[in-house]
Structures are given as C-alpha cells and as structure tokens.
Design a protein around this motif. Structure first.
Motif, PDB file in Angstrom:
ATOM      1  N   ASP A  12       0.847  -1.187   0.000  1.00  0.00           N
ATOM      2  CA  ASP A  12       0.000   0.000   0.000  1.00  0.00           C
ATOM      3  C   ASP A  12       0.878   1.231   0.000  1.00  0.00           C
ATOM      4  OD1 ASP A  12      -2.204  -1.571   0.033  1.00  0.00           O
ATOM      5  OD2 ASP A  12      -2.409  -1.574   2.221  1.00  0.00           O
ATOM      6  N   ASP A  17      -1.118   4.652  -4.901  1.00  0.00           N
ATOM      7  CA  ASP A  17      -2.554   4.464  -4.812  1.00  0.00           C
ATOM      8  C   ASP A  17      -3.286   5.731  -5.237  1.00  0.00           C
ATOM      9  OD1 ASP A  17      -4.965   3.654  -2.273  1.00  0.00           O
ATOM     10  OD2 ASP A  17      -4.722   2.824  -4.280  1.00  0.00           O
ATOM     11  N   ASP A 278      -6.740  -6.526  -4.404  1.00  0.00           N
ATOM     12  CA  ASP A 278      -7.704  -6.198  -3.356  1.00  0.00           C
ATOM     13  C   ASP A 278      -8.275  -7.453  -2.701  1.00  0.00           C
ATOM     14  OD1 ASP A 278      -7.309  -3.571  -3.921  1.00  0.00           O
ATOM     15  OD2 ASP A 278      -9.093  -3.346  -5.167  1.00  0.00           O
ATOM     16  N   ARG A 282      -8.869  -7.577   1.249  1.00  0.00           N
ATOM     17  CA  ARG A 282     -10.198  -7.129   1.673  1.00  0.00           C
ATOM     18  C   ARG A 282     -11.169  -8.270   1.941  1.00  0.00           C
ATOM     19  NH1 ARG A 282     -11.545  -1.778  -2.074  1.00  0.00           N
ATOM     20  NH2 ARG A 282      -9.685  -0.593  -1.502  1.00  0.00           N
ATOM     21  N   ASN A 490     -16.924  -6.355  -3.535  1.00  0.00           N
ATOM     22  CA  ASN A 490     -16.197  -7.075  -2.490  1.00  0.00           C
ATOM     23  C   ASN A 490     -17.149  -7.888  -1.629  1.00  0.00           C
ATOM     24  OD1 ASN A 490     -13.618  -6.027  -3.190  1.00  0.00           O
ATOM     25  ND2 ASN A 490     -14.129  -4.108  -2.192  1.00  0.00           N
TER      26      ASN A 490
END
Length: 611
Positions: A12, A17, A278, A282, A490
């Motif tokens: 990250d 980002d 992701d 996540r 998600n």
C-alpha cells in the motif's frame, strides 16, 4: 494448500494508490478540471479591469538642490524616505492630486488607490496609481507625484520663511542692544572704569549680528528644491487585473484538487473490485490467476492454446492440480482423476462461463477426457455467455433436459469439434427444470460423469442470484470463484466464499477477469444455432418430424440452425435404435435417426410420453 500465497498483494503506497485512483477515475478528474477552468474564465470575465501606472520621483534635501542619501538605517543623509512615502498617501496630498485631476472622487478613495515603493539604498519614490482605465491610471500617478512635490516644496518654503523671520527678529534685538551700548559709550570718558565692559558687550553683540546676518543671507539666497520627476507615468497598454493566466492556472489547480478528492471519495464509496490485489487484503480470498486487460476475453470464443490467455489457463490448470494433495507415492494428476471442479461467479455475468470453458479446454489439452457441464438454468441465464457458441455445439439437449427426464445423458453429451478430448453438456432448453439442481438426478448424473471422464468442470450459477452454486459445490471436490473487475463487489466475493466454504468444499481461490466485452458481431451469432428455451410441448416437436414417404432432406440442405454432433476421431458412438412414431395425420410411421434428429426433436422418453 494456502491459496493466498499464489498472489502477493502489492504494497500500500499512498502515492501510487493516489495516482491509481486518479487514473481509474480520470474522467471525473478531467470534468472537475474543466469545471475549474470554466469557473476561472467566468470569474475573469466578471472582474473589473484594473490598470496601473508608475512615476519615479527623486527626493532632494531642502535648501541645496543636491542629491542626498536617506536615513532610517538605509544611508546617512537627512531624508527619512519612509516618512516621505507616508506623506504621498496622505489626505493633504490626495486633495491636491484630486484638484490636479479635476476629479470629484473623495480624497480618501483616491489615496487608497496609491501604492508607494522605496527601492533599496536610493532616494527615489515609485508612486503607482490604480484605476479602471489606462488614462485615469496615468493621470493619477502623475497627479500624486506632482502634488507630493508641490506639497514638499511649499512646506520647505514655509520652513525657510519661518527661519528668516526668526533670524530677522534676533538681528533686530541685537541691533537694538548695540544701539544702547553705543549710546552709553558716547557718554563715558576714556578713563571711566565701565567703558571696557561696555566695549566687550558691543564686540560680542556685533559678532552675533554678523553671524546671524550671514545665516540670513544664506537663507535668502537658498533655492528651494523638493525633488523632481525622473520617469513620468506612461499609458499602460494592458490591465494588471484580471490576470487571465493566473486565474486559469488557479482554476485548473482547484479543479485538479477537487477531482483527486472526488476520485478518493468515489474509490472509498465504490465497493467494486478494481485490482486483483484487493482480494487477499479485503475479502481473504487468494488469487489463482489474473487475466490482464490486454488479453480482452470475449464471450464467443475460447483462448488459443499458445496465446497469452491460453497460457494463463494452462497455469490455472496446474494450480488446480497442485491444490489437491496427492496420496503418498502417488501422482497429483491421478488423484484428481474423476474429480469435480465447480466454477461459480461471484456476481451476475459471464465470468464463470469464460473461466469454466477455458479451464475445461486446458484440461482437455492434457489428453485426458474432460466434460464441461453448464448448470445455468434458463431462469438464471441473464447476462451470460452461451457455451454452445463458444465451443461450437448444439444448444439442446442439455442438462436441464436430462434432469427433466426428456433426454438421456448420452444424448445430451456432445463432443466439442475443436477440442477432441472435451465433451460438453449445455444448459439445455427446458424452462420448467428449475429446482432440479438439488435433486437426486443431478447427483446420479455427476456420479456417471465421474466414471466416464478424468475431469469434470461444472459452470455454476452466480452465488449472488441463486443458491444452486452452493448445492453444486456440495457435490464437488473443489471450487473456484470467478471475479469480473469493475463489476463484482467485495461483498459479493465475501458472500460467495462464505457460501462455498460452509458446505465443506475446498475453495481454491479466485480467477480475476477484466470487464468482459460483447460478442464479435451479429454475423457470427447468426451462424450459430439459436438456443431453444422452452420444449414442454412434445406434440409440437413431433409434428415437425417428416413422414417416412416424404422426400428426405439432403444433408447439405439442412437448416443452418440444425447442427449434427461430429463423430469422435477414433470410434464413432453406437447409434441408438430407430423408433417409429405414428404421425398425427398419416397411417405410415416415420423412422428417426439420432444423428439426424433436429434440435427440437424429443428422445424416446418424449415419444413414450406422447403415446
């Protein structure tokens, strides 16, 4: 085996980002930048034009007309330029400037339009005047410079006049005293003891008078010079305000900041999957394979074996083989033989179809017998790709027809023309077969396929729209989730993983696809057989069967939508016994050949039902 290790999440990095968010939402950033530019243009057009003109004034000391240096720590002269700068903007000078300009504007308003600058280590004052027109700016700057010099000259003359008056008074007083002293000396004798004292007083007074007379003579001969204008105000050609370039740059910068902020907010609120990295972070689902955007998977074809997409699914096949542990001293490929792999989509769409078809083709390329089973029932075929068009097989009969008892599994299993070791069981055309994916017939069907094939790949419905995927996963040995970027959320992936894990099926991971494109063109779709959605009325099907005494249709004259199953390379499948069916209007009986049967024709079970 931990599937999470198959994909390493990107670190990250806030800068990367942030750039990624701006790149993904470039249209939003661009729109807000354009809005900022439009606002800057509007603000510029609404601003009043302001012109500025400057006049340079050399400040001279009063009395000698020579240049002098300034004080207040700047130089060693007797002129305080900071005080002089304040004098330029005073009400007195503003009143004189208004008279010179013949303006009715209040002096305070005029004084607010003046800006005075003092260049370092000089005795110059730069008087700048701002106005709405170029002529007023030029006239105002010159008027304030002229008014300042006149005010300073008048003040200097008044000061000199006052000093002259003072000297005259002193000289008159001294002359009066000398007159009295001279009168006393005239009455005294030479031998008088007071005479030396009076003579000393007369000498002192005479000396003072001479000194004051010299000072008075200097003042009377002094030329008063307050200063001069070295560079007069010019007529400005362009306004200093509004600054179009500065306003546009400011508007673009504000729009860019707002665009980046809006992109960050949209990224925060948008729950759709944007990157494959992701998933592990996540939703705690590992990534088995990722199809890059440049590959562009389509809904009407299977990846070429040696292309970029084919290599990706070959690696996916190897990952599936490696994910199931082999027995001690055994081979993983042998351990997987006869096993069932379910591919379920996390969201509605064609992602599971693309993954299942390409994975089955990858298994078939190993030389092992592979069966692709399409479990998308007609009531859940919204936004899905058609396997029969991708692999070149008939749309019917299929799984729904087998589960409904209209066709046998052998007649519904078709050999893919371009893949010798791949057989396909399409979705089928029975619309009333809903709910049969939980039946014992499906269990028996999968058990039969386990015995016939080494690999069975099942394309399951989306977990977001149906519970059939969970039912199919309970009968399988491994499960894979298909994820479509910029479409799957998600929460849908987390729900799909939870559903599959609850039934005890090992979840190998996810296959990530880019946003799927539409089929190539309408011409290719016309060449493929149209799927039949409803086949409940078997009478309608039998009425379309030609009678025995009618001329047979030549093979080349068959309708384009009727496609026969191609024979296998080695031994052709045994032909099914012909069944005679009495037509409704003729006494003769028609003989039906399975290899020539139309797509809508029923099986033996259908004929028995019609009787």
């Amino acid at each position: 085996m931990d599937a999470n290790r198959l994909h390493t999440a990107e670190p990250d990095s806030p800068g990367v980002d942030l750039l990624g968010m701006a790149r993904r939402h470039w249209w939003l950033v661009l729109v807000l930048v354009l809005v900022g530019l439009a606002g800057a243009v509007q603000f510029t057009s609404m601003q009043t034009k302001v012109y500025e003109s400057a006049t340079s004034v050399l400040v001279s000391p009063i009395g000698n007309g020579q240049d002098a240096n300034s004080t207040s720590g700047r130089t060693k002269g007797d002129i305080n330029l900071d005080n002089e700068a304040q004098l330029v903007a005073s009400t007195t000078v503003a009143t004189d400037a208004a008279a010179l300009m013949r303006s009715t504007t209040p002096p305070d308003t005029l004084a607010a339009s003046v800006r005075v600058e003092v260049p370092p280590n000089t005795t110059f004052l730069v008087i700048t005047f701002s106005a709405s027109t170029a002529e007023q700016a030029q006239a105002g700057s010159h008027a304030f410079a002229e008014a300042y010099l006149r005010n300073r000259e008048e003040s200097a003359k008044a000061d000199v006049a006052g000093r002259i008056a003072i000297l005259n008074d002193k000289i008159n007083q001294l002359n009066a005293g000398l007159t009295q002293i001279n009168a006393k000396l005239a009455t005294l004798k030479q031998t008088d003891p007071n005479r030396p004292n009076l003579e000393s007083q007369r000498s002192t007074a005479t000396s003072q008078v001479n000194t004051l007379a010299g000072q008075l003579n200097q003042l009377l001969t002094t030329t008063v010079s307050a200063g001069k204008i070295t560079r007069d105000a010019d007529l400005p050609s362009t306004p200093v305000k509004p600054n179009r370039l500065l306003n546009l740059a400011s508007g673009a910068m504000v729009g860019l900041l707002l665009g980046v902020g809006a992109a960050m907010l949209r990224e925060r609120l948008d729950q759709r999957v944007r990157r494959a990295s992701d998933l592990p972070r996540r939703v705690d689902v590992g990534v088995l394979a990722t199809v890059p955007g440049r590959v562009k998977p389509r809904l009407d074809d299977v990846f070429a074996p040696f292309g970029a997409g084919g290599r990706i699914f070959n690696r996916l096949r190897n990952e599936v083989l490696a994910s199931i542990p082999a027995p001690v001293g055994g081979d993983a490929r042998v351990a997987l033989a006869g096993q069932v792999v379910v591919v379920a989509g996390a969201s509605r769409g064609a992602s599971s179809t693309v993954v299942a078809a390409n994975l089955a083709a990858a298994f078939a390329r190993t030389g092992a017998e592979t069966v692709l089973v399409c479990a998308h029932l007609p009531d859940s075929m919204v936004d899905t790709a058609s396997v029969h068009r991708m692999l070149g097989v008939r749309a019917v009969p299929g799984l729904s027809d087998v589960l409904a008892g209209r066709f046998s599994l052998s007649s519904a299993t078709q050999r893919a023309p371009r893949h010798p070791n791949l057989s396909v069981v399409t979705t089928g055309g029975t619309a009333s077969a809903g709910g049969l994916l939980q039946s014992q017939t499906l269990r028996d069907t999968l058990a039969t396929l386990r015995e016939r094939a080494a690999y069975v790949v099942v394309e399951a419905p989306s977990t977001a729209t149906s519970a059939d995927a969970q039912s199919l996963a309970a009968l399988a040995d491994a499960a894979i989730v298909a994820v479509e970027l910029r479409r799957t959320r998600n929460t849908e992936i987390a729900d799909a993983a939870d559903q599959l894990r609850r039934v005890g099926t090992p979840l190998l991971g996810a296959v990530v696809l880019p946003r799927l494109a539409a089929p190539r063109n309408a011409d290719e779709r016309e060449e493929t057989p149209a799927p039949v959605t409803v086949a409940d009325d078997m009478t309608t099907v039998l009425e379309k069967i030609p009678a025995k005494d009618e001329p047979a249709v030549h093979k080349d004259e068959q309708p384009k939508r009727i496609r026969t199953t191609p024979a296998a390379p080695a031994t052709p499948p045994p032909a099914t016994k012909a069944k005679t069916v009495p037509p409704p209007s003729r006494p003769t009986r028609a003989t039906i050949s399975v290899t020539r049967i139309p797509a809508e024709a029923p099986s033996e079970n259908g004929a028995d039902k019609r009787r």
